[in-house]
Design a protein around this motif. Structure first.
Motif, short mmCIF file in Angstrom:
data_model
loop_
_atom_site.label_atom_id
_atom_site.label_comp_id
_atom_site.label_asym_id
_atom_site.label_seq_id
_atom_site.Cartn_x
_atom_site.Cartn_y
_atom_site.Cartn_z
N ARG A 154 0.77 -1.34 0.04
CA ARG A 154 -0.06 0.16 -0.06
C ARG A 154 1.03 1.28 0.02
NH1 ARG A 154 -2.85 -1.48 4.87
NH2 ARG A 154 -2.59 -3.59 4.50
N THR A 155 1.91 1.11 0.69
CA THR A 155 2.89 2.28 0.79
C THR A 155 3.49 2.65 -0.70
OG1 THR A 155 3.54 1.73 2.99
CG2 THR A 155 5.09 3.11 1.56
N LEU A 156 3.84 1.46 -1.35
CA LEU A 156 4.40 1.64 -2.42
C LEU A 156 3.45 2.18 -3.65
CD1 LEU A 156 6.57 1.10 -4.88
CD2 LEU A 156 5.74 -1.32 -4.91
N LYS A 157 2.03 1.80 -3.50
CA LYS A 157 1.01 2.14 -4.36
C LYS A 157 0.73 3.56 -4.13
CE LYS A 157 -1.14 -2.13 -5.89
NZ LYS A 157 -2.43 -2.83 -5.90
N ALA A 158 0.93 4.09 -2.91
CA ALA A 158 0.78 5.51 -2.48
C ALA A 158 1.74 6.52 -3.30
CB ALA A 158 0.37 5.64 -1.03
N MET A 159 2.67 6.03 -3.70
CA MET A 159 4.02 6.82 -3.95
C MET A 159 3.42 7.55 -5.42
SD MET A 159 7.15 4.57 -2.74
CE MET A 159 8.55 5.65 -2.76
N PRO A 160 3.98 8.61 -5.81
CA PRO A 160 3.65 9.12 -7.27
C PRO A 160 4.38 8.37 -8.33
CG PRO A 160 5.21 10.46 -6.05
CD PRO A 160 5.11 9.37 -4.92
N GLN A 161 3.71 8.51 -9.31
CA GLN A 161 4.46 7.68 -10.64
C GLN A 161 5.60 8.83 -10.74
OE1 GLN A 161 3.27 5.13 -13.34
NE2 GLN A 161 2.47 4.43 -11.31
N ALA A 162 6.70 8.34 -11.55
CA ALA A 162 7.67 9.27 -11.88
C ALA A 162 7.19 10.50 -12.96
CB ALA A 162 8.72 8.22 -12.82
N ALA A 163 7.51 11.56 -12.77
CA ALA A 163 7.06 12.79 -13.46
C ALA A 163 7.75 12.70 -14.86
CB ALA A 163 7.33 14.06 -12.61
N PHE A 164 7.20 13.41 -15.79
CA PHE A 164 7.55 13.78 -17.16
C PHE A 164 9.02 14.36 -17.02
CE2 PHE A 164 8.06 16.43 -20.99
CZ PHE A 164 8.05 15.49 -21.93
N VAL A 165 10.02 13.81 -17.77
CA VAL A 165 11.35 14.70 -17.94
C VAL A 165 11.42 15.05 -19.68
CG1 VAL A 165 12.62 13.65 -15.90
CG2 VAL A 165 12.62 12.62 -18.31
N PRO A 166 11.91 16.13 -19.84
CA PRO A 166 11.82 16.41 -21.37
C PRO A 166 12.80 15.72 -21.96
CG PRO A 166 13.17 18.25 -20.10
CD PRO A 166 12.51 17.36 -18.89
N PRO A 167 12.67 15.47 -23.35
CA PRO A 167 13.68 15.05 -24.21
C PRO A 167 15.05 15.63 -24.29
CG PRO A 167 11.91 16.28 -25.34
CD PRO A 167 11.55 16.36 -24.07
N ASP A 168 15.80 15.10 -25.05
CA ASP A 168 17.06 15.67 -25.26
C ASP A 168 16.78 16.61 -26.61
OD1 ASP A 168 18.53 14.61 -23.68
OD2 ASP A 168 19.22 12.70 -24.95
N PRO A 169 17.38 17.79 -26.95
CA PRO A 169 18.75 18.04 -26.13
C PRO A 169 18.53 18.75 -24.79
CG PRO A 169 18.34 19.62 -28.09
CD PRO A 169 17.17 18.76 -27.89
N ILE A 170 16.97 19.24 -24.44
CA ILE A 170 17.11 19.92 -23.32
C ILE A 170 17.34 18.86 -21.81
CG2 ILE A 170 15.19 20.85 -21.72
CD1 ILE A 170 13.38 20.95 -24.33
N LEU A 171 17.21 17.90 -21.95
CA LEU A 171 17.67 17.16 -20.70
C LEU A 171 18.94 16.88 -20.69
CD1 LEU A 171 16.45 15.53 -18.15
CD2 LEU A 171 16.48 13.60 -19.80
N LYS A 172 19.70 16.59 -21.56
CA LYS A 172 21.03 16.43 -21.76
C LYS A 172 21.71 17.83 -21.40
CE LYS A 172 24.87 15.29 -25.43
NZ LYS A 172 25.74 15.60 -24.69
#
Ligand SMILES: Cc1cc2nc3c(=O)[nH]c(=O)nc-3n(C[C@H](O)[C@H](O)[C@H](O)COP(=O)(O)OP(=O)(O)OC[C@H]3O[C@@H](n4cnc5c(N)ncnc54)[C@H](O)[C@@H]3O)c2cc1C
Length: 441
Positions: free
Chosen positions: A405-423
């Motif tokens: 239940r603890t694990l299910k309550a954790m948020p899903q990973a949020a969006f990260v921008p694509p390259d080249p922005i992330l890089k």
């Protein structure tokens, strides 16, 4: 959930180079069972790291009549789970706790994963130098000290006992005055990671079949899943993708994690005379408070492990000149701590990849009908990943628990921008840390 349709071909296959020194110091493994025919199973698991093997083991325990096929591109123990620094963390703090509930939830996951690993290692007497030594967080310069205070505050907030160590006490343990201070926490274990992973692979329950040296070149969907490999295939109604960052290369969970590599070096065994320089020869494990610091161990068999440097790892490849540069850095880090050991021979230098999220979110659970993903991320990824594997198996078998239940309550990973922005942003951040906290490496 929608159905997965069509065929997916990984754009890249794992290639971790030839240098996992933990692995090369082990005796030769038994010959691999390579998939050389078309087989069927009730479950297919793609990836034989800690996530995949833990899932397979727990599922096999809960469903002894189901058949489970694990397909691994390399030998178990050779990939990231067998090439890390060997800290099986029960507790971890990286300071600055912004969300106490989230930090407590992560800590609970680490405890779940570490407890499960410990039970398996004990039950099967896996010889992996498991030592409940705990960990010491260290700082060597002013910026590191600020991080170390944050680490201590984090443990304080979590209510986890910890002990502050002075420079003299650090010198007593490590033989060097390089470290200004330390914060010691009990409960975690130090292991030889390649030996542990090999042991986990060799002691799987009888209803699990492990195929090694068997890269999956294609995932076909339609009436179940078929993993197409060079000399055979596995067909199963349910599929778990436990391929670390290579899941992205198959088109799953894109733009959720930042691919970061780090690098390790293991020296040859020190002589008795050389051990006098490193505190007398007793095993220890140091974690840097600063992100630019080095993870350092003296292993049970008398080797120095040096890990440092973060590198944006979209390529998932470690070319020779990159490894040569890491070897140079690690030699310098050893010489700065123990000048007398600056020329000690190295058993090997290697790289490995890890996934980081923006929000300490999870990459876990169903992604389509009968298709699940297991990717460990962020801090304490070995024990976190072990917990994720165990809890996914329990979830799919209807076993409820507070941890689930603890694990299910954790948020899903949020969006990260694509390259080249992330890089661009990641490399800029790494450069800034390297510049501002240079004294910690
Ligand atoms: C230098 C270094 C030090 C670290 N130190 C620590 C530490 O001390 N403590 C800690 O908790 N964590 C540490 N980590 C991180 C940790 O090791 C990883 O996060 C963890 O091992 C990831 O586990 P996994 O099961 O998700 O992935 P992996 O161990 O990478 O397993 C995934 C498997 O999938 C296989 N695969 C991928 N694609 C395919 C395909 N197409 N076909 C077949 N198989 C495929 C791969 O070969 C791989 O073996 C460290 C990492 C590095 C690089």
């Amino acid at each position: 959930m929608a159905k997965l349709t069509g065929t997916r071909r990984p754009k890249k296959l794992p290639y971790d180079g030839v240098r996992n020194a933990w692995y090369s110091t082990l005796p030769d493994p038994k010959p691999a069972r390579i998939l050389q025919q078309d087989v069927t199973a009730d479950w297919a698991v793609l990836g034989g790291g800690t996530c995949g093997l833990t899932f397979a083991r727990r599922l096999a325990e809960l469903r002894p009549d189901d058949s489970i096929a694990v397909v691994e591109a390399m030998r178990v123990g050779y990939g990231t789970s067998g090439r890390n620094a060997g800290f099986m963390l029960k507790h971890h703090s990286h300071g600055g706790i912004k969300n106490l509930d989230a930090a407590k939830n992560s800590d609970r996951l680490f405890q779940t994963g570490q407890g499960y690993l410990r039970d398996i290692v004990e039950q099967h007497q896996i010889r992996c130098q498991w030592n409940d030594w705990g960990q010491i967080y260290v700082s060597a310069s002013r910026p590191g000290e600020a991080h170390l205070d944050d680490v201590a505050d984090g443990f304080q907030t979590l209510g986890i006992e910890h002990q502050r160590l002075t420079q003299d006490e650090m010198e007593g343990i490590t033989g060097t005055r390089f470290y200004q201070r330390g914060v010691r926490v009990d409960g975690s274990a130090l292991v030889q990671p390649a030996a542990m992973m090999r042991g986990l692979g060799e002691t799987l329950p009888p209803n699990v079949t492990l195929y090694e040296d068997t890269p999956v070149n294609e995932i076909r969907s339609g009436g179940g899943f078929t993993l197409v490999c060079p000399e055979g295939s596995v067909r199963a109604p349910k599929l778990i993708i436990a391929a670390n960052l290579f899941a992205e290369e198959m088109g799953f969970k894109k733009h959720r994690v930042v691919p970061i590599a780090s690098f390790g070096t293991l020296t040859r065994q020190l002589t008795d005379d050389e051990k006098k320089h490193v505190g007398g020869g007793g095993e220890f494990g140091l974690l840097p408070a600063s992100p630019n610091g080095s993870t350092v161990r003296l292993t049970a068999d008398g080797r120095i492990l040096m890990r440092n440097t973060l590198w944006y790892a979209r390529s998932k490849r470690f070319e020779d000149d990159l490894i040569a540069e890491m070897e140079r850095r690690h030699r310098q880090s050893i010489a700065e701590r123990w000048p007398a050991l600056g020329e000690v021979d190295f058993e090997g230098t290697w790289g490995g990849i890890m996934a980081f999220t923006r929000n300490e979110g999870t990459v876990w659970g169903a992604v389509a009908d009968d298709l699940y993903i297991l990717m460990t991320t962020d801090t304490a990824p070995m024990t976190r990943g072990t917990a994720l594997g165990k809890l996914l198996a329990e979830d799919l078998c209807g076993v409820d628990s507070e941890e689930l239940r603890t694990l299910k309550a954790m948020p899903q990973a949020a969006f990260v921008p694509p390259d080249p922005i992330l890089k661009f942003y990641t490399e800029r951040r790494i450069k800034g840390i390297e510049r501002d906290e240079a004294g910690e490496r």
